[in-house]
Motif scaffolding. Sequence first.
Motif, PDB file in Angstrom:
ATOM      1  N   ASN A   1       0.833  -1.205   0.000  1.00  0.00           N
ATOM      2  CA  ASN A   1       0.000   0.000   0.000  1.00  0.00           C
ATOM      3  C   ASN A   1       0.868   1.255   0.000  1.00  0.00           C
ATOM      4  O   ASN A   1       0.427   2.321   0.397  1.00  0.00           O
ATOM      5  CB  ASN A   1      -0.933   0.012   1.210  1.00  0.00           C
ATOM      6  CG  ASN A   1      -0.164   0.068   2.521  1.00  0.00           C
ATOM      7  OD1 ASN A   1       1.078   0.027   2.530  1.00  0.00           O
ATOM      8  ND2 ASN A   1      -0.855   0.137   3.635  1.00  0.00           N
ATOM      9  N   GLU A   2       2.114   1.085  -0.432  1.00  0.00           N
ATOM     10  CA  GLU A   2       3.081   2.172  -0.574  1.00  0.00           C
ATOM     11  C   GLU A   2       3.532   2.746   0.741  1.00  0.00           C
ATOM     12  O   GLU A   2       4.182   3.792   0.788  1.00  0.00           O
ATOM     13  CB  GLU A   2       2.535   3.294  -1.460  1.00  0.00           C
ATOM     14  CG  GLU A   2       2.279   2.812  -2.880  1.00  0.00           C
ATOM     15  CD  GLU A   2       1.730   3.868  -3.802  1.00  0.00           C
ATOM     16  OE1 GLU A   2       1.413   3.535  -4.962  1.00  0.00           O
ATOM     17  OE2 GLU A   2       1.601   5.026  -3.353  1.00  0.00           O
ATOM     18  N   THR A   3       3.236   2.134   1.799  1.00  0.00           N
ATOM     19  CA  THR A   3       3.774   2.543   3.085  1.00  0.00           C
ATOM     20  C   THR A   3       5.220   2.065   3.154  1.00  0.00           C
ATOM     21  O   THR A   3       5.477   0.875   2.918  1.00  0.00           O
ATOM     22  CB  THR A   3       2.988   1.923   4.242  1.00  0.00           C
ATOM     23  OG1 THR A   3       1.618   2.305   4.102  1.00  0.00           O
ATOM     24  CG2 THR A   3       3.510   2.402   5.575  1.00  0.00           C
ATOM     25  N   PRO A   4       6.180   2.948   3.477  1.00  0.00           N
ATOM     26  CA  PRO A   4       7.577   2.500   3.572  1.00  0.00           C
ATOM     27  C   PRO A   4       7.742   1.454   4.649  1.00  0.00           C
ATOM     28  O   PRO A   4       7.318   1.667   5.786  1.00  0.00           O
ATOM     29  CB  PRO A   4       8.344   3.772   3.921  1.00  0.00           C
ATOM     30  CG  PRO A   4       7.458   4.893   3.506  1.00  0.00           C
ATOM     31  CD  PRO A   4       6.075   4.406   3.691  1.00  0.00           C
ATOM     32  N   LEU A   5       8.330   0.360   4.268  1.00  0.00           N
ATOM     33  CA  LEU A   5       8.645  -0.668   5.243  1.00  0.00           C
ATOM     34  C   LEU A   5       9.983  -0.344   5.875  1.00  0.00           C
ATOM     35  O   LEU A   5      10.182  -0.524   7.067  1.00  0.00           O
ATOM     36  CB  LEU A   5       8.689  -2.042   4.549  1.00  0.00           C
ATOM     37  CG  LEU A   5       9.188  -3.204   5.393  1.00  0.00           C
ATOM     38  CD1 LEU A   5       8.243  -3.497   6.556  1.00  0.00           C
ATOM     39  CD2 LEU A   5       9.365  -4.455   4.560  1.00  0.00           C
ATOM     40  N   CYS A   6      10.917   0.168   5.026  1.00  0.00           N
ATOM     41  CA  CYS A   6      12.291   0.371   5.460  1.00  0.00           C
ATOM     42  C   CYS A   6      12.711   1.765   4.977  1.00  0.00           C
ATOM     43  O   CYS A   6      12.686   2.029   3.787  1.00  0.00           O
ATOM     44  CB  CYS A   6      13.146  -0.711   4.806  1.00  0.00           C
ATOM     45  SG  CYS A   6      14.852  -0.706   5.278  1.00  0.00           S
ATOM     46  N   THR A   7      13.039   2.662   5.899  1.00  0.00           N
ATOM     47  CA  THR A   7      13.294   4.062   5.552  1.00  0.00           C
ATOM     48  C   THR A   7      14.665   4.481   6.053  1.00  0.00           C
ATOM     49  O   THR A   7      15.004   4.211   7.216  1.00  0.00           O
ATOM     50  CB  THR A   7      12.225   4.975   6.191  1.00  0.00           C
ATOM     51  OG1 THR A   7      10.940   4.510   5.793  1.00  0.00           O
ATOM     52  CG2 THR A   7      12.403   6.407   5.744  1.00  0.00           C
ATOM     53  N   SER A   8      15.415   5.168   5.212  1.00  0.00           N
ATOM     54  CA  SER A   8      16.716   5.719   5.625  1.00  0.00           C
ATOM     55  C   SER A   8      16.478   7.155   6.045  1.00  0.00           C
ATOM     56  O   SER A   8      16.036   7.981   5.244  1.00  0.00           O
ATOM     57  CB  SER A   8      17.701   5.660   4.457  1.00  0.00           C
ATOM     58  OG  SER A   8      18.883   6.344   4.792  1.00  0.00           O
ATOM     59  N   ILE A   9      16.738   7.433   7.313  1.00  0.00           N
ATOM     60  CA  ILE A   9      16.463   8.764   7.839  1.00  0.00           C
ATOM     61  C   ILE A   9      17.774   9.537   7.853  1.00  0.00           C
ATOM     62  O   ILE A   9      18.769   9.069   8.411  1.00  0.00           O
ATOM     63  CB  ILE A   9      15.882   8.661   9.272  1.00  0.00           C
ATOM     64  CG1 ILE A   9      14.575   7.879   9.219  1.00  0.00           C
ATOM     65  CG2 ILE A   9      15.677  10.055   9.863  1.00  0.00           C
ATOM     66  CD1 ILE A   9      14.007   7.594  10.581  1.00  0.00           C
ATOM     67  N   PRO A  10      17.787  10.708   7.224  1.00  0.00           N
ATOM     68  CA  PRO A  10      19.049  11.462   7.172  1.00  0.00           C
ATOM     69  C   PRO A  10      19.431  12.007   8.537  1.00  0.00           C
ATOM     70  O   PRO A  10      18.570  12.433   9.312  1.00  0.00           O
ATOM     71  CB  PRO A  10      18.733  12.612   6.199  1.00  0.00           C
ATOM     72  CG  PRO A  10      17.257  12.722   6.195  1.00  0.00           C
ATOM     73  CD  PRO A  10      16.709  11.398   6.537  1.00  0.00           C
ATOM     74  N   ASP A  11      20.732  11.939   8.782  1.00  0.00           N
ATOM     75  CA  ASP A  11      21.258  12.457  10.046  1.00  0.00           C
ATOM     76  C   ASP A  11      22.064  13.707   9.730  1.00  0.00           C
ATOM     77  O   ASP A  11      22.975  13.665   8.915  1.00  0.00           O
ATOM     78  CB  ASP A  11      22.139  11.399  10.716  1.00  0.00           C
ATOM     79  CG  ASP A  11      22.808  11.960  11.968  1.00  0.00           C
ATOM     80  OD1 ASP A  11      23.864  11.435  12.346  1.00  0.00           O
ATOM     81  OD2 ASP A  11      22.269  12.926  12.546  1.00  0.00           O
ATOM     82  N   THR A  12      21.678  14.830  10.350  1.00  0.00           N
ATOM     83  CA  THR A  12      22.335  16.092  10.024  1.00  0.00           C
ATOM     84  C   THR A  12      23.806  16.098  10.439  1.00  0.00           C
ATOM     85  O   THR A  12      24.619  16.789   9.841  1.00  0.00           O
ATOM     86  CB  THR A  12      21.610  17.261  10.716  1.00  0.00           C
ATOM     87  OG1 THR A  12      21.523  16.982  12.107  1.00  0.00           O
ATOM     88  CG2 THR A  12      20.220  17.441  10.136  1.00  0.00           C
ATOM     89  N   VAL A  13      24.145  15.365  11.436  1.00  0.00           N
ATOM     90  CA  VAL A  13      25.543  15.331  11.881  1.00  0.00           C
ATOM     91  C   VAL A  13      26.375  14.504  10.909  1.00  0.00           C
ATOM     92  O   VAL A  13      27.509  14.833  10.622  1.00  0.00           O
ATOM     93  CB  VAL A  13      25.632  14.762  13.307  1.00  0.00           C
ATOM     94  CG1 VAL A  13      27.086  14.676  13.739  1.00  0.00           C
ATOM     95  CG2 VAL A  13      24.824  15.640  14.263  1.00  0.00           C
ATOM     96  N   GLY A  14      25.790  13.460  10.416  1.00  0.00           N
ATOM     97  CA  GLY A  14      26.479  12.659   9.399  1.00  0.00           C
ATOM     98  C   GLY A  14      27.357  11.572   9.952  1.00  0.00           C
ATOM     99  O   GLY A  14      28.054  10.891   9.214  1.00  0.00           O
ATOM    100  N   ARG A  15      27.318  11.366  11.265  1.00  0.00           N
ATOM    101  CA  ARG A  15      28.197  10.341  11.801  1.00  0.00           C
ATOM    102  C   ARG A  15      27.435   9.041  12.012  1.00  0.00           C
ATOM    103  O   ARG A  15      28.017   8.035  12.392  1.00  0.00           O
ATOM    104  CB  ARG A  15      28.772  10.803  13.167  1.00  0.00           C
ATOM    105  CG  ARG A  15      29.687  11.984  13.041  1.00  0.00           C
ATOM    106  CD  ARG A  15      30.924  11.665  12.251  1.00  0.00           C
ATOM    107  NE  ARG A  15      31.772  10.697  12.957  1.00  0.00           N
ATOM    108  CZ  ARG A  15      32.756  10.033  12.371  1.00  0.00           C
ATOM    109  NH1 ARG A  15      32.995  10.196  11.094  1.00  0.00           N
ATOM    110  NH2 ARG A  15      33.497   9.180  13.074  1.00  0.00           N
TER     111      ARG A  15
END
Lengths: 296, 649
Positions: free
Chosen positions: B457-471
């Motif tokens: 149903n197009e709901t993300p199962l697996c999502t990459s969330i950006p981290d502003t710090v980048g570490r």
Amino acid sequence: MQTASFLKPEHVAPIRSLSLRARLIVEGMIAGLHKSPYHGFSTEFSEFRAHRTGESSRMIDWRKFAKTDRSYVRLHEDETNCSVHLLIDKSASMGFSAAHRMSKFDYARTLAASIAWILIRQRDAVSLAAFDEKITTYLPPHSTNIQLQTILSVLDSLAPAAQTCCGSAIDLLARGIKKRGITILLSDFFDDPDRIIEGLKHLRYQRQDVLCLWILDPQERVFSNTRSYQLNDMETGRTLFLDGITAATFLEAGMHRHRSLMEDGCRELKIDLSTITTDEAFVHALLRVLNARERM
Amino acid sequence: MPLIGFLEPQFLWGLLFAGVVLVLHLLQRPRTVRLPFSTLRFFDESAVTKTRSRSIKKLLLLCTRILMTAMIIVIFTGPFLKNDPLRSMHDPASDLFIWVDPTPSMQYQENGISLYKKAIHTIDSIVQLRTDRNRIHLFDPGINDFKSFTSDSSQTTAAQCIEVPQLEQAFTRAIETTRHPVFIILSDFQSPTTRIMETFFSQNRVATVTVVYLSLVPNNPWNCTLEEVRVITGNDPLALTHLTSSGNHRCPATLSVSIDNIHSPPQGYTLSPGTDTIITVPIPRVSRAGWGKVVMQCNDPLSFDNTARFIMDVHDTVTVRIIGNKIESYPLVAALGAACTGSSLTIATSTPESFSIEQCHEADIIIVNGGTGAQQAMRIISQTHPLKKQAIITAYDSVLTKDAASVWKKGVSPLSARLADTASGLWKGFPSLHCDELKVYAYRTGLHGIPLLSLDNETPLCTSIPDTVGRRIHIALATPLGITSSNNFCETAFYVPFIDRLLRTVRNELSQQQTPWIVGKMIKNQWYGHHRPVSVLDPGGKQILLLQQQPSFSIGTPGIYKVVPPDEAPFFKNVVIDPVERELDYRVPTIAKINERSSILISPEELLAYCTIHRRSITWIIPWLLLVLFCFMELLLRDDGERIKGRHR
């Protein structure tokens, strides 16, 4: 000859009086010709007659004397009433003259005056006719001094004008001549040669002994190749712009052609044709003319 | 721009002599005399015509003489066509801008000489064409600009990168500051270089600029390459070496590993055309320095790619810490073990209560698999400043980023088993499992990030969330992993492949630290603005850079460098020559239609031939031919007049 050098046209030209000019020339010529056997302008031998006492010894035919050991005088046919017709061209082309030189007409009439002087002096009848497109002036032949004065006066009064119609003028003159005689034609002959020859033929038909004096100016034969010329025809008024080389080329060719025709025609008719340029001394010119005539 | 140029333009002043001819002609013009003439019967129309033609001939003669004089002058000036790019090279009014390709591919050896040396020799030939060397400029990659050529000008070695913006700026400056710029581009024209040149010179504003492309593309190029090296640690460490060969040559080679100047016994190979293989070379010992290199001895033309360096620590050994109920996490542990192949994976589990900061520092991947106390574990993670790059995988309802909203939906009907692939390249090709048995009963929505995999149903199962710090790498799962009532993942054949892909994603992100830096390319200073500087040490241990306020930096020599960041563990960084340089992807520039008249592509041999005979080109001969023609016309026109003159003098 000193006299001859004096009698160059440029020396004579300042003399305005034609009679004076003519006398000067003739006397100058005679002075240099005292040993010449030629007297007068007669043409044909007639007979010998015995020399009379008191007559000038110049008239003795010494050749006959050598043969016969007797003195005889040579008589010509025209010693009695020989008529000489002077025909002078007074068309505009005769008025041509280069700088510092007599015009052809002046030269011609001076020559004519000189000849008339000689003829009248030897008691020949001289007539004068002047022509351009037609015969404008005619004096019937007479052998008196008055005739000479009249001739000189008429010659003096003439001025070159109008176009040339040499052939018809000669023809017209020939019609009026009844007796055998001499016709002396002074012209530049810048007309159709065939028509001129036809006129001369008529003269010969009328038993005239014709002498043609072709009067030319040296400038009429030479053009400078470094100049251009704007030529104005003195008779027709036509104007041409030519370069020197072209003018010289065409004039030479034209004159050569014209001369050939004239010479061939005159030779055929047994007419003497002499060319005289206006830079030639009168004496030389006259002598040449006389040399061409054995019995003058 | 004028079409014709002159080698000696100062002689053009001699054209004034043509005016002298005119003056002489005017002085010699015949004067016209007005002459009244007795008769013109002898002069017919042909006389007039002849006079006219003579006048025309005189005019023609005048023109011929003027042109003859002009041609003699022009011959001295050395004319040439300016739209001939080669001729423009020695136009004294033009400025020469010479750019020699500084990239490492110019080290290619052909007939015992490198392409770069060949380029330098060619420049000497070009310089000989000019008497005035003040207008010759050579590009200096060190300053990214042109500088005046001097007799001892020498470039840096061919091991630079092309900084496109700076290069374009230098070219633009050259065009704007000179009247007649002539660019001479000497290169082996690998595709990236060709693209740069084609793009710049095909712009309308520079279309009329003269460009001479001197192609140094080698004949029958070939090369043997050592590509990447992966180290398999263990009791008998191995170096997995990717070996390739391009071209039509067979070449014997020997490979050996060098660790701390100790070399392994060489292994011989014969590289056939088209070789593409992975060779295992044993590593003789563990490096004290932390790095080593594989060296290939072979007589290929390009040698910079015959050495591949590797870093021995912090790559294939990955520590995974699973926080959650041990029993519930058991399938996850098993799946991780089954998914990991060819690399070392250390898996440890902790309950949320026993999770410590040390464990947080130690792990490369932390999987928070739900359970009570998960929020406490998340709190520790969020409050612990990471000392290295880590991946956090949450499979619960807690998130690390403040702006991520989550709604736990319950009571949803079971969903279809068809799981479509989404944007992630790593997930591309993931088999769309037609698994009828897969069921998701409860899942979380509202996660903001890059969906890696979505439900039907197009709901993300697996999502990459950006981290502003980048570490840290954050991957949030919409439903827990392991044994749970929310789904039946671990009971299906979908489970292990999914865990494998998840692990690969994370490891790929982590291995970005291992992505080598490129020699000569500007590298973004990720510590820019930090209150303490970062030291960069060369392989000998000598500090070569101290980064603090520089937004970017570059390293000019390949090797393994040690980076010592503040407040972090130091790490090694492999600095390599751009892999593009070894690909031998040659493509000479295609001259666009708008550049046809002003650009030319030639080889150095053709240029040498041109330099030898450049004075005998067709443009040089034309004035001579014209002069001969005019002389002939002069004789023709003059002869006619002179012949007639002689007859009538």
